[in-house]
Structure formats: structure tokens, C-alpha cells
Design a protein around this motif. Sequence first.
Motif, PDB file in Angstrom:
ATOM      1  N   UNK A 196       0.836  -1.207   0.000  1.00 20.00           N
ATOM      2  CA  UNK A 196       0.000   0.000   0.000  1.00 20.00           C
ATOM      3  C   UNK A 196       0.864   1.247   0.000  1.00 20.00           C
ATOM      4  N   UNK A 197       0.483   2.231  -0.818  1.00 16.62           N
ATOM      5  CA  UNK A 197       1.231   3.479  -0.845  1.00 16.62           C
ATOM      6  C   UNK A 197       0.770   4.411   0.265  1.00 16.62           C
ATOM      7  N   UNK A 198       1.699   5.226   0.732  1.00 16.39           N
ATOM      8  CA  UNK A 198       1.414   6.253   1.733  1.00 16.39           C
ATOM      9  C   UNK A 198       1.458   7.607   1.025  1.00 16.39           C
ATOM     10  N   UNK A 199       0.283   8.177   0.817  1.00 12.97           N
ATOM     11  CA  UNK A 199       0.193   9.444   0.098  1.00 12.97           C
ATOM     12  C   UNK A 199       0.443  10.602   1.058  1.00 12.97           C
ATOM     13  N   UNK A 200       1.117  11.640   0.541  1.00 10.38           N
ATOM     14  CA  UNK A 200       1.444  12.783   1.382  1.00 10.38           C
ATOM     15  C   UNK A 200       1.531  14.047   0.550  1.00 10.38           C
ATOM     16  N   UNK A 201       0.873  15.121   1.011  1.00 10.88           N
ATOM     17  CA  UNK A 201       0.970  16.401   0.310  1.00 10.88           C
ATOM     18  C   UNK A 201       2.362  17.004   0.479  1.00 10.88           C
ATOM     19  N   UNK A 202       3.144  16.452   1.411  1.00 12.01           N
ATOM     20  CA  UNK A 202       4.491  16.953   1.620  1.00 12.01           C
ATOM     21  C   UNK A 202       5.539  16.296   0.752  1.00 12.01           C
ATOM     22  N   UNK A 203       5.129  15.329  -0.064  1.00 12.67           N
ATOM     23  CA  UNK A 203       6.076  14.610  -0.917  1.00 12.67           C
ATOM     24  C   UNK A 203       6.118  15.238  -2.309  1.00 12.67           C
ATOM     25  N   UNK A 204       7.308  15.282  -2.898  1.00  6.79           N
ATOM     26  CA  UNK A 204       7.466  15.864  -4.237  1.00  6.79           C
ATOM     27  C   UNK A 204       6.731  15.054  -5.293  1.00  6.79           C
ATOM     28  N   UNK A 205       6.502  13.770  -5.033  1.00  8.74           N
ATOM     29  CA  UNK A 205       5.788  12.919  -5.985  1.00  8.74           C
ATOM     30  C   UNK A 205       4.399  12.524  -5.489  1.00  8.74           C
ATOM     31  N   UNK A 206       4.006  13.035  -4.325  1.00  9.77           N
ATOM     32  CA  UNK A 206       2.693  12.709  -3.771  1.00  9.77           C
ATOM     33  C   UNK A 206       2.666  11.425  -2.972  1.00  9.77           C
ATOM     34  N   UNK A 207       3.763  10.667  -2.984  1.00  4.17           N
ATOM     35  CA  UNK A 207       3.834   9.399  -2.245  1.00  4.17           C
ATOM     36  C   UNK A 207       5.110   9.409  -1.417  1.00  4.17           C
ATOM     37  N   UNK A 208       4.955   9.189  -0.121  1.00  5.05           N
ATOM     38  CA  UNK A 208       6.098   9.249   0.774  1.00  5.05           C
ATOM     39  C   UNK A 208       6.701   7.877   1.041  1.00  5.05           C
ATOM     40  N   UNK A 209       5.959   6.821   0.693  1.00  4.64           N
ATOM     41  CA  UNK A 209       6.515   5.493   0.908  1.00  4.64           C
ATOM     42  C   UNK A 209       5.502   4.394   0.653  1.00  4.64           C
ATOM     43  N   UNK A 210       5.954   3.148   0.884  1.00  5.55           N
ATOM     44  CA  UNK A 210       5.124   1.961   0.676  1.00  5.55           C
ATOM     45  C   UNK A 210       5.234   1.053   1.891  1.00  5.55           C
ATOM     46  N   UNK A 211       4.116   0.447   2.255  1.00  4.28           N
ATOM     47  CA  UNK A 211       4.077  -0.445   3.406  1.00  4.28           C
ATOM     48  C   UNK A 211       3.489  -1.801   3.009  1.00  4.28           C
ATOM     49  N   UNK A 212       3.957  -2.843   3.669  1.00  9.12           N
ATOM     50  CA  UNK A 212       3.335  -4.156   3.551  1.00  9.12           C
ATOM     51  C   UNK A 212       2.209  -4.198   4.568  1.00  9.12           C
ATOM     52  N   UNK A 213       0.974  -4.241   4.089  1.00  9.28           N
ATOM     53  CA  UNK A 213      -0.182  -4.149   4.985  1.00  9.28           C
ATOM     54  C   UNK A 213      -0.944  -5.464   5.117  1.00  9.28           C
ATOM     55  N   UNK A 214      -0.502  -6.489   4.435  1.00  6.26           N
ATOM     56  CA  UNK A 214      -1.160  -7.789   4.554  1.00  6.26           C
ATOM     57  C   UNK A 214      -0.460  -8.817   3.692  1.00  6.26           C
ATOM     58  N   UNK A 215      -0.740 -10.074   3.944  1.00  7.92           N
ATOM     59  CA  UNK A 215      -0.252 -11.150   3.083  1.00  7.92           C
ATOM     60  C   UNK A 215      -1.242 -12.310   3.161  1.00  7.92           C
ATOM     61  N   UNK A 216      -1.327 -13.026   2.071  1.00  3.39           N
ATOM     62  CA  UNK A 216      -2.219 -14.185   1.967  1.00  3.39           C
ATOM     63  C   UNK A 216      -1.502 -15.252   1.157  1.00  3.39           C
ATOM     64  N   UNK A 217      -0.534 -15.942   1.764  1.00  2.00           N
ATOM     65  CA  UNK A 217       0.267 -16.917   1.020  1.00  2.00           C
ATOM     66  C   UNK A 217      -0.603 -18.004   0.407  1.00  2.00           C
ATOM     67  N   UNK A 218      -0.282 -18.332  -0.830  1.00  2.00           N
ATOM     68  CA  UNK A 218      -1.058 -19.329  -1.547  1.00  2.00           C
ATOM     69  C   UNK A 218      -0.170 -19.957  -2.614  1.00  2.00           C
ATOM     70  N   UNK A 219      -0.741 -20.893  -3.345  1.00  2.00           N
ATOM     71  CA  UNK A 219       0.028 -21.546  -4.392  1.00  2.00           C
ATOM     72  C   UNK A 219      -0.807 -22.576  -5.118  1.00  2.00           C
ATOM     73  N   UNK A 220      -0.130 -23.431  -5.867  1.00  2.00           N
ATOM     74  CA  UNK A 220      -0.825 -24.493  -6.595  1.00  2.00           C
ATOM     75  C   UNK A 220       0.160 -25.609  -6.896  1.00  2.00           C
TER      76      UNK A 220
END
Length: 310
Positions: A205-229
Motif C-alpha cells: 500500500x502506498x502512503x500518500x502525502x501532500x508533503x512529498x514531491x511525488x505525492x507518495x512518501x513510501x510503501x508499506x506491507x499491509x497484509x499477506x495471503x500466502x497461496x500456491x498451486x
Amino acid sequence: MLTRRTVILAKNETSYGTDPVPTPAANAILVSDVAVKPTGEVVKRDFIKSSLSQLQFLRGQRQVEVSFKTELKGTGTKGVLPAYGWEGALFRACGMSETIAANTSIVYAPVSTGFESVALYVYKDGVFHKILGCRGSVKLTFEVGKHPMAEWKFKGLYISPTDTAPAAQTLSPVRPPIVMNAALSLGAYAAIAEKIEIDLNNTISERKSIGSATGIVGFEITGREPQGSLDPEAVTEATHPFWGNWESAAAVALVLGPIGTASGNIVQVNAPKMQYKEVTYGDRNGIVSYSVPFALAMNSGDDELTITIT
């Protein structure tokens, strides 16, 4: 400019978004199928006027998506990180811990706090993309007769590209193991399968910020759902209850490996709680097979998947 003249350097960041300055001598990684996709929001200026002609749009928030494949292999020395580039930095940026037992093993397992990030330097021949603050996810593929593969997908902060060519790289001399003569067990049953895929399936998930030159201040891992086949040959329920386990949502332990025999280059995957999401019939050269998508659940927490290099 040639597609094959693509180079990736990767180094973990000490402070998020701060360039750790990876070098071609210490941080180059063998890669294939590289895709760099800067994305920028199109801000339309949709106003009413006498003309139906469009006004010029503006460029809003920006970020970069990077994907590529690498071999999944060891360092060549048990429990020792190499001086050259290796995939460990990428695992750490995918929400996994790195536990080193000196001269014994290197183990990667999921974490739920203290997420690390990685800086990626991507050279597309003479065009250089510096991408900081990268976090992502990984999918592992094990197919008989081929070497294990890791498919990485990252999101990072956008920085304007420049015209820069990399210096000569030092690449890993270790050759990957081949997926043969490796155990594959589902509980107590030794399955006969041609291919298995395991996807960590992180949510980034991106962290949006009006203080960032690109509008995004960073990225976070907010969940995982391991799977496969996987695609095992079909057997009777008395041999292994694929249908019974599907009906009851019973969990079995997945063990894949060891893959390889050379010290420092042996890969094993363990998952304590594998559940069958579906079971459908297939045909493999006239032999009845199953297609089995699965989910990986925790045992005590942050242990639904471990990757061990010995």
C-alpha cells in the motif's frame, strides 16, 4: 539500446528511502524478464467552455513498479552471506526475516513488524532508474528438470531517470540446483507432481502525502495471503484424501526438498498448515492428475512459510 543490456543492483536500506548506494561489484543480481513501469496520475482539467477541445492534463502523484525473475539458489557456503549480490536483500524487502546460523544455514520466514526496504538500481542499457523505498512480494516456482525460479514484484519511489551506464558487474558464480530427486510430501503422503508454485502474495500500500514531491512518501506491507498451486497425480482417497481434506478444510504439512546436493546450495521449503482451496481433474500424458490451488496458514504466527538454504 539493447534489451539484454539490462542490469539490476539491489541493496537493503538502513533508513527508508535513503540511498544505500549499491555497487556493481557488491550488489549486482542475475535477472531476466525485467519490467520497469513508472506510473503517473493523469489530472484532467475538465471545464466547460465554448470549444469541445481538451485542455492539457497535469501530472499528479508518481511511483514505480518493478518486476523481474531470478534463480533461487544458495550462496555456495553454508550459513555465510556472499560479498557479491544475492537474492537475500530481496526476500528482506518482501516482509521476511533473514536468520543466519554460521556455517549451517540461512533461513527466510515472514514477519509482521519491522519491515525492511531495498534500493533498486535498474539500468536499461544507457537509461538509469534509481528506485528507492522498494517493498514487494515474491512467487516461487519449482518445476521438474528446471532450476527453481523467483518472480519478484516491487513498488518504489519515483526519481527522474538519467543517462548512465553501469560499471562491470560481479555476478554470483553459483549455479542453481535442479528440481529433481527432491521430496514433496503432503502430510505423510509423498506426492508425485510436476510443478508447484508458492506465492507470498503481499499487499503493498502506498502512503500518500501532500508533503512529498511525488505525492507518495513510501510503501508499506499491509497484509499477506500466502497461496500456491500444485499438480499431483490423482490417487485413491485411501492413499491420500485430497477430496476429504478439501471437504473438511483439513490442513497438512507441506515439505519440499531438499533440492540440490552441493553444500551451501541446497534449498528446502516448509509450510506447516497447507489447505486445499480446490481440487479439479486434469490429464498428464494419459494419467489422471489433480489441479490443487492451496492456501498456507500459520501455526503459531509468522511461520506459515520458511525457506532454508543449507
